[in-house]
Enzyme design. Structure first.
Site, PDB file in Angstrom:
ATOM      1  N   CYS A 115      21.656  80.618  15.761  1.00 11.01           N
ATOM      2  CA  CYS A 115      20.770  79.757  16.564  1.00 11.01           C
ATOM      3  C   CYS A 115      21.223  79.841  18.012  1.00 11.01           C
ATOM      4  O   CYS A 115      22.402  80.012  18.290  1.00 11.01           O
ATOM      5  CB  CYS A 115      20.896  78.315  16.054  1.00 11.01           C
ATOM      6  SG  CYS A 115      19.847  77.133  16.927  1.00 11.01           S
TER       7      CYS A 115
ATOM      8  N   GLU B 122      22.015  80.371   4.860  1.00  4.87           N
ATOM      9  CA  GLU B 122      22.336  79.368   3.838  1.00  4.87           C
ATOM     10  C   GLU B 122      21.098  78.587   3.425  1.00  4.87           C
ATOM     11  O   GLU B 122      20.159  78.432   4.206  1.00  4.87           O
ATOM     12  CB  GLU B 122      23.353  78.369   4.408  1.00  4.87           C
ATOM     13  CG  GLU B 122      24.660  79.012   4.763  1.00  4.87           C
ATOM     14  CD  GLU B 122      25.619  78.041   5.429  1.00  4.87           C
ATOM     15  OE1 GLU B 122      25.504  76.811   5.237  1.00  4.87           O
ATOM     16  OE2 GLU B 122      26.500  78.531   6.150  1.00  4.87           O
TER      17      GLU B 122
ATOM     18  N   CYS C 219      24.661  72.709   6.712  1.00  3.64           N
ATOM     19  CA  CYS C 219      24.356  74.100   6.989  1.00  3.64           C
ATOM     20  C   CYS C 219      25.143  74.691   8.146  1.00  3.64           C
ATOM     21  O   CYS C 219      25.500  74.016   9.075  1.00  3.64           O
ATOM     22  CB  CYS C 219      22.859  74.259   7.226  1.00  3.64           C
ATOM     23  SG  CYS C 219      22.099  74.752   5.694  1.00  3.64           S
TER      24      CYS C 219
ATOM     25  N   CYS D 119      16.615  72.970   1.185  1.00  2.00           N
ATOM     26  CA  CYS D 119      16.780  73.021   2.640  1.00  2.00           C
ATOM     27  C   CYS D 119      16.954  74.490   3.002  1.00  2.00           C
ATOM     28  O   CYS D 119      17.852  75.155   2.485  1.00  2.00           O
ATOM     29  CB  CYS D 119      18.010  72.209   3.031  1.00  2.00           C
ATOM     30  SG  CYS D 119      18.435  72.366   4.770  1.00  2.00           S
TER      31      CYS D 119
ATOM     32  N   CYS E   9      27.176  71.438  16.257  1.00  2.00           N
ATOM     33  CA  CYS E   9      26.537  72.172  15.154  1.00  2.00           C
ATOM     34  C   CYS E   9      27.199  73.532  14.908  1.00  2.00           C
ATOM     35  O   CYS E   9      27.350  74.332  15.831  1.00  2.00           O
ATOM     36  CB  CYS E   9      25.053  72.360  15.481  1.00  2.00           C
ATOM     37  SG  CYS E   9      24.171  73.248  14.189  1.00  2.00           S
TER      38      CYS E   9
ATOM     39  N   CYS F 272      23.717  73.279  20.484  1.00  2.00           N
ATOM     40  CA  CYS F 272      24.125  71.875  20.288  1.00  2.00           C
ATOM     41  C   CYS F 272      25.630  71.835  19.997  1.00  2.00           C
ATOM     42  O   CYS F 272      26.140  72.625  19.203  1.00  2.00           O
ATOM     43  CB  CYS F 272      23.342  71.235  19.133  1.00  2.00           C
ATOM     44  SG  CYS F 272      21.560  71.243  19.415  1.00  2.00           S
TER      45      CYS F 272
END
Ligand code: SAH
Length: 349
Positions: free
Chosen positions: A114, A94, A336, A107, A121, A118
């Protein structure tokens, strides 16, 4: 017969491209010509001043990895555009285009998924699939410029992924994006956001790149931080803040701290007092805290704090520079990781 993999042309800098063209018996000046087309997103017959024979050679030896627009959502509120881009292998990432008075900001993502874990997220829920190449980071900007017809003057690496977990490619991207022959976006107009990989922050301080570094802090002590950010078990808050101070001393660039406010986790007045004293203890330049109201993600069951202004005012009263991040594109799911997940779920079901 094994096929020789094609060279990812947009990940090369001008010198490297010159070298590759020399191997094809092409004069040096052609590299600059080809390069100027690539950064406009042009390839093949679109490269009008490149002779047919050379275009053919280029297509045999190189691949041009420009992300394709798979989905585009435009906010009716503020013109923010959220892109879902499809990469050469079908993976999606994205990017978000935002209009500010000082220019257009994109951005961008640095990885597919990832692995930082976290808890709040969306990007990390299914782990990391792979790193992006320098060309795939550049390509997000090129495709967005082509699609909007507008110049992007600022870049923030706050999309999907942890930039410092894809260190070499991100550094190469930063050098490419700021080169005069390339997109020529000044490094002072680029922000890199990290959850706090201390070793990499120390390395970054030695690169001589005057970018802005943002650190996703999100907590005022180790107990709170480890509960929401597993990386804190490897690099505790004190080590992280010492690295931040070291980064400032080495580069002269101030670091800004991101702090997402989560109800009943990190948003109390006592928390603001502890955050202020922690920052004052470790950071000698005036620290800036950017408060982000949590975007609620279905799977995380965490909710946004109602205490955003109270928290901000407390920090300010204690001498800490604090602002609340303006929310753009709230009607298009602009934060995102959420769109990629949603699309993947729809495709998988
Ligand atoms: N991995 C990098 C960059 C990507 S995240 C980093 O951790 O900084 C960009 C920012 O959005 C980070 O500050 C991140 O903590 C924050 N963020 C992630 N999910 C969020 C959510 N649901 N609500 C608000 N902010 C979020």
């Amino acid at each position: 017969m094994t096929q020789i993999p094609k060279i990812d042309i947009l990940s090369l800098n001008l010198k490297e491209l010159e070298g590759e063209l020399l191997k094809l018996d092409e004069p040096k000046y052609r590299a600059k010509q080809v390069y100027s087309w690539l950064v406009k997103g042009a390839w093949g017959e679109e490269m009008r001043n490149i002779p047919l024979a050379l275009r053919k050679k280029l297509e045999e030896v190189f691949e041009f990895r420009l992300p394709k627009v798979k989905l585009k959502l435009v906010s009716k509120l503020d013109g923010t555009i959220k892109y879902l881009f499809e990469l050469i292998d079908g993976e999606c990432i994205e990017a978000v285009f935002m209009k500010y008075e000082h220019g257009n900001t994109l951005c961008i993502s640095s990885q597919v998924g990832c692995r930082m874990g976290c808890k709040f997220c969306a990007s990390t829920l299914a782990g990391r699939v792979r790193d992006l190449t320098p060309s795939e980071m550049l390509g997000q900007i090129i495709t967005a410029q082509k699609d909007t017809g507008e110049r992007i003057s600022n870049v923030v690496m706050m999309g999907i992924g942890e930039p410092l977990d894809n260190y070499d490619n991100v550094i190469k991207f930063l050098r490419l994006v700021s080169s005069e022959d390339g997109l020529n976006i000044g490094l002072r107009h680029i922000s890199v956001s990290s959850c706090g990989l201390v070793d990499k922050i120390n390395d970054l301080a030695n690169e001589g790149l005057p970018i802005t570094l943002s650190i996703s802090l999100h907590a005022y002590d180790n107990q709170v931080r480890s509960a929401i950010m597993p990386i804190n078990n490897k690099y505790p808050i004190e080590a992280l803040l010492k690295a931040c101070q070291g980064y400032f001393e080495k580069t002269g660039r101030r670091i800004s701290f991101e702090y997402t406010l989560i109800a009943d986790k990190n948003d109390t007045q006592e928390g603001a007092i502890q955050l202020a004293s922690l920052l004052k203890k470790y950071i000698k330049s005036t620290p800036h805290v950017n408060l982000i109201p949590l975007n609620e993600v279905k799977e995380t069951r965490l909710s946004t704090s109602k205490n955003v202004n109270l928290f901000k005012n407390k920090l300010i009263s204690l001498g800490i520079n604090a602002t609340v991040r303006r929310k753009l594109g709230s009607d298009i799911n602009a934060s995102c990781g959420q769109l990629r997940r949603q699309t993947k779920e729809e495709n998988d079901s």
